[in-house]
Design an enzyme around this catalytic site. Structure first.
Site, PDB file in Angstrom:
ATOM      1  N   LYS A 124      -6.181  11.307  10.543  1.00 14.91           N
ATOM      2  CA  LYS A 124      -5.580   9.973  10.436  1.00 14.91           C
ATOM      3  C   LYS A 124      -4.080  10.145  10.322  1.00 14.91           C
ATOM      4  CE  LYS A 124      -6.815   5.652  10.348  1.00 14.91           C
ATOM      5  NZ  LYS A 124      -7.970   4.994  10.989  1.00 14.91           N
ATOM      6  N   ASP A 164      -4.900   1.578  14.828  1.00 16.08           N
ATOM      7  CA  ASP A 164      -5.500   1.117  13.575  1.00 16.08           C
ATOM      8  C   ASP A 164      -4.668  -0.113  13.177  1.00 16.08           C
ATOM      9  OD1 ASP A 164      -7.513   2.017  11.342  1.00 16.08           O
ATOM     10  OD2 ASP A 164      -5.704   1.519  10.236  1.00 16.08           O
TER      11      ASP A 164
HETATM   12  P1  NDP Z   1      -5.346  -5.349  12.667  1.00 14.94           P
HETATM   13  O1  NDP Z   1      -3.969  -4.949  12.328  1.00 14.94           O
HETATM   14  O2  NDP Z   1      -5.666  -5.760  14.060  1.00 14.94           O
HETATM   15  O3  NDP Z   1      -5.826  -6.535  11.707  1.00 14.94           O
HETATM   16  C1  NDP Z   1      -5.841  -6.408  10.323  1.00 14.94           C
HETATM   17  C2  NDP Z   1      -6.238  -7.735   9.721  1.00 14.94           C
HETATM   18  O4  NDP Z   1      -6.449  -7.552   8.326  1.00 14.94           O
HETATM   19  C3  NDP Z   1      -5.163  -8.812   9.853  1.00 14.94           C
HETATM   20  O5  NDP Z   1      -5.769 -10.072   9.926  1.00 14.94           O
HETATM   21  C4  NDP Z   1      -4.391  -8.674   8.544  1.00 14.94           C
HETATM   22  O6  NDP Z   1      -3.760  -9.855   8.128  1.00 14.94           O
HETATM   23  C5  NDP Z   1      -5.507  -8.313   7.589  1.00 14.94           C
HETATM   24  N1  NDP Z   1      -4.983  -7.485   6.502  1.00 14.94           N
HETATM   25  C6  NDP Z   1      -4.411  -6.260   6.584  1.00 14.94           C
HETATM   26  N2  NDP Z   1      -4.028  -5.836   5.385  1.00 14.94           N
HETATM   27  C7  NDP Z   1      -4.368  -6.821   4.530  1.00 14.94           C
HETATM   28  C8  NDP Z   1      -4.244  -6.975   3.131  1.00 14.94           C
HETATM   29  N3  NDP Z   1      -3.672  -6.014   2.372  1.00 14.94           N
HETATM   30  N4  NDP Z   1      -4.732  -8.116   2.578  1.00 14.94           N
HETATM   31  C9  NDP Z   1      -5.297  -9.087   3.340  1.00 14.94           C
HETATM   32  N5  NDP Z   1      -5.440  -8.987   4.664  1.00 14.94           N
HETATM   33  C10 NDP Z   1      -4.977  -7.882   5.239  1.00 14.94           C
HETATM   34  O7  NDP Z   1      -6.263  -4.119  12.211  1.00 14.94           O
HETATM   35  P2  NDP Z   1      -7.711  -3.704  12.733  1.00 14.94           P
HETATM   36  O8  NDP Z   1      -8.519  -4.909  12.994  1.00 14.94           O
HETATM   37  O9  NDP Z   1      -7.546  -2.687  13.793  1.00 14.94           O
HETATM   38  O10 NDP Z   1      -8.282  -2.917  11.453  1.00 14.94           O
HETATM   39  C11 NDP Z   1      -8.929  -3.597  10.375  1.00 14.94           C
HETATM   40  C12 NDP Z   1      -9.743  -2.612   9.577  1.00 14.94           C
HETATM   41  O11 NDP Z   1     -10.713  -1.983  10.428  1.00 14.94           O
HETATM   42  C13 NDP Z   1      -8.961  -1.448   8.939  1.00 14.94           C
HETATM   43  O12 NDP Z   1      -9.606  -1.076   7.740  1.00 14.94           O
HETATM   44  C14 NDP Z   1      -9.136  -0.336   9.968  1.00 14.94           C
HETATM   45  O13 NDP Z   1      -8.937   0.936   9.396  1.00 14.94           O
HETATM   46  C15 NDP Z   1     -10.582  -0.562  10.362  1.00 14.94           C
HETATM   47  N6  NDP Z   1     -10.975   0.021  11.636  1.00 14.94           N
HETATM   48  C16 NDP Z   1     -10.309  -0.322  12.787  1.00 14.94           C
HETATM   49  C17 NDP Z   1     -10.715   0.226  13.989  1.00 14.94           C
HETATM   50  C18 NDP Z   1     -10.127  -0.217  15.276  1.00 14.94           C
HETATM   51  O14 NDP Z   1     -10.687   0.165  16.339  1.00 14.94           O
HETATM   52  N7  NDP Z   1      -9.058  -0.987  15.306  1.00 14.94           N
HETATM   53  C19 NDP Z   1     -11.799   1.249  14.054  1.00 14.94           C
HETATM   54  C20 NDP Z   1     -12.501   1.440  12.791  1.00 14.94           C
HETATM   55  C21 NDP Z   1     -12.059   0.871  11.643  1.00 14.94           C
HETATM   56  P3  NDP Z   1      -2.201 -10.118   8.478  1.00 14.94           P
HETATM   57  O15 NDP Z   1      -2.146 -10.321   9.964  1.00 14.94           O
HETATM   58  O16 NDP Z   1      -1.824 -11.337   7.691  1.00 14.94           O
HETATM   59  O17 NDP Z   1      -1.481  -8.879   8.027  1.00 14.94           O
END
Ligand code: NDP
Length: 448
Positions: A124, A164
């Site tokens: 990571k 991510d």
């Molecule tokens: P994105 O950046 O596309 O989206 C993240 C979302 O979560 C946004 O809506 C964001 O809100 C919200 N968010 C982030 N941090 C916080 C916080 N501290 N409190 C509240 N809301 C929060 O990320 P992904 O969708 O890619 O990833 C989401 C999760 O999935 C992570 O845990 C990631 O590690 C996991 N993951 C992702 C993969 C992928 O293929 N993308 C694969 C496997 C796991 P805002 O826009 O307001 O910041």
């Protein structure tokens, strides 16, 4: 050294890395029966070796903002284990990124990648850079600067990063361009590239769709179906919106999404038009709350979705977003299935609470493995320089998610002794993933 001794050592050495310790303990408590029945694991100190990354690279990133002011950020790449294949895992850009967060994510990634059955190790990386409010030019300059520092450590056969939080197609393209520029090499060094210049179809959808495929398998195991079930999704990013999309496509009624500002509730359920609107809105970094003026529903400022009634919860925002209080709300509000779209979105107390109430629980390393699985397929497509159709990848993803589900369920049957009849996916997934890596380490002797 026993597992409990190894944990004590880790707790003393890394007291300042709470997320990492949390992730290690979650694996440790579930693999004990397997570990105890394999004395060679202890003889080769497999657990003690696996909790220490192969290496951690840290670097400084200098870049200039639009006003010409020099900015300084920190970046890291944690190469945890390449026992099963090249290091593989995403890059996160978020102000909360530090070594503890990246080590927890890298540790989880080892077992997640093992569960896919594809040849990928665990890693990571990321930076404490905050993309929010940055112009496209600033994002581009930062991505170039980040890759300038990262590129000596990665290569298509040694370490293959992906996206991510805060890193999607746009950022991957900028980083890929800089890598090509520096190395003159056009290879599969990053996954999540744009379709048409090395990317795989379906990579964008894969994590969210895969989580719902996993959910379908869980429901089938209980003789249930998703049709008509109320689904609460948290987050509004890549994983959340694609999980919402697939749940809707299969007949689920998705009533929430959320972000760091609050929760959007739509009792009528999201449809494709509404989901497309949400995707466009987030892509422009515009407020989720604007939805209410267009489609109705309700905006809960500063709140999470868990006070709302539902059957299925898919927390897909970030780590530790569901604490014990939230877990209690979930149980009170009728949630019967929790499927982790995000990595470690439930605290240890929250997991204990829902499991105690026999809520069916799929940990992230199993449920969200679809993303990295399709990244693995992108790597093999890059190697042979031939591309598969959306339907071919989708079919493969379904099989991978079913295999992960069935493997975890079988291991649960074998090793989870306390509550027969309850499929303990957490124990099952940890055991299957750990065993694959541990057996490789034993075969290698003491190298690796
Ligand atoms: P994105 O950046 O596309 O989206 C993240 C979302 O979560 C946004 O809506 C964001 O809100 C919200 N968010 C982030 N941090 C916080 C916080 N501290 N409190 C509240 N809301 C929060 O990320 P992904 O969708 O890619 O990833 C989401 C999760 O999935 C992570 O845990 C990631 O590690 C996991 N993951 C992702 C993969 C992928 O293929 N993308 C694969 C496997 C796991 P805002 O826009 O307001 O910041």
């Amino acid at each position: 050294m026993s597992i409990s001794q190894a944990i004590e050592k880790i707790e003393a050495r890394y007291a300042h890395q709470p997320e990492f310790i949390q992730a290690v303990k979650e694996v440790a408590i579930t693999i004990a029966p397997l570990y105890d029945s394999h004395p060679e694991y202890d003889a080769f100190k497999v657990f003690e070796r696996l909790v220490e990354p192969d290496r951690v690279m840290g670097f400084r990133i200098n870049w200039e903002n639009d006003k010409g002011v020099v900015q300084v950020n920190r970046g890291w790449r944690v190469q945890f284990s390449n026992a099963l294949g090249p290091y593989k895992g995403g890059i996160r850009f978020h102000p909360t990124v530090n070594q503890s967060v990246l080590k927890f994510l890298g540790f989880e990634q080892i077992f997640k990648n093992a569960l896919t059955g594809l040849p990928m190790g665990g890693a990571k990386g990321g930076s404490d850079f905050d993309p929010k409010g940055k112009s496209d030019n600033e994002i581009r300059r930062f991505c170039y600067a980040f890759m300038r520092e990262l590129h000596p450590y990665i290569n298509k056969d040694t370490d293959v990063p992906a996206g991510d939080i805060g890193v999607s197609g746009r950022e991957i393209s900028y980083m890929f361009a800089m890598y090509k520029n520096l190395t003159r090499e056009y290879g599969g060094v990053l996954t999540g590239k744009g379709v048409g210049f090395g990317g795989s179809l379906m990579r964008t959808e894969a994590t969210g769709y895969g989580a719902v495929y996993f959910l379908e398998n869980m429901l089938t195991a209980q003789n249930e179906r998703i049709d008509g079930k109320r689904v609460l999704v948290s987050g509004a990013g890549n994983v959340s919106l694609h999980a919402a999309e697939k749940a809707h496509m299969l007949g689920g009624v998705v009533v929430t999404v959320s972000d760091s500002q609050g929760t959007l509730y739509d009792g009528a359920g999201l449809n494709q038009e509404k989901i497309n609107w949400l995707k466009a809105q987030k892509a422009k970094s515009q407020p989720l709350a604007d939805y209410v003026a267009v489609y109705g529903g309700e905006w809960f400022a500063g709140q999470k979705p868990w006070h709302i009634k539902g059957d299925i919860a898919i927390p897909s925002a970030t780590q530790n977003e569901v604490n014990e209080e939230d877990a209690k709300l979930m149980v009170e509000n009728g949630i019967k299935y929790v499927v982790e779209g995000a990595n470690m979105p439930l605290t240890a107390d929250a997991i204990d609470h829902i499991r105690l109430h026999r809520v069916h629980y799929a940990p992230g390393k199993a449920a969200n493995a679809g993303g990295v699985a399709v990244s693995g397929l992108e790597m093999s497509q890059n190697s042979v320089r031939q591309y598969k159709t959306f339907e071919e990848i989708d079919a493969r993803l379904k099989v991978i998610m079913k295999n992960i589900h069935d493997g975890a369920a079988e291991a649960s049957e074998k090793y989870h002794q306390t509550d027969k009849g309850y499929i303990d996916y957490m124990t099952g997934a940890n055991i299957v993933g750990f065993k694959r890596v541990a057996d490789a380490l034993v075969a290698y002797g003491i190298l690796n």
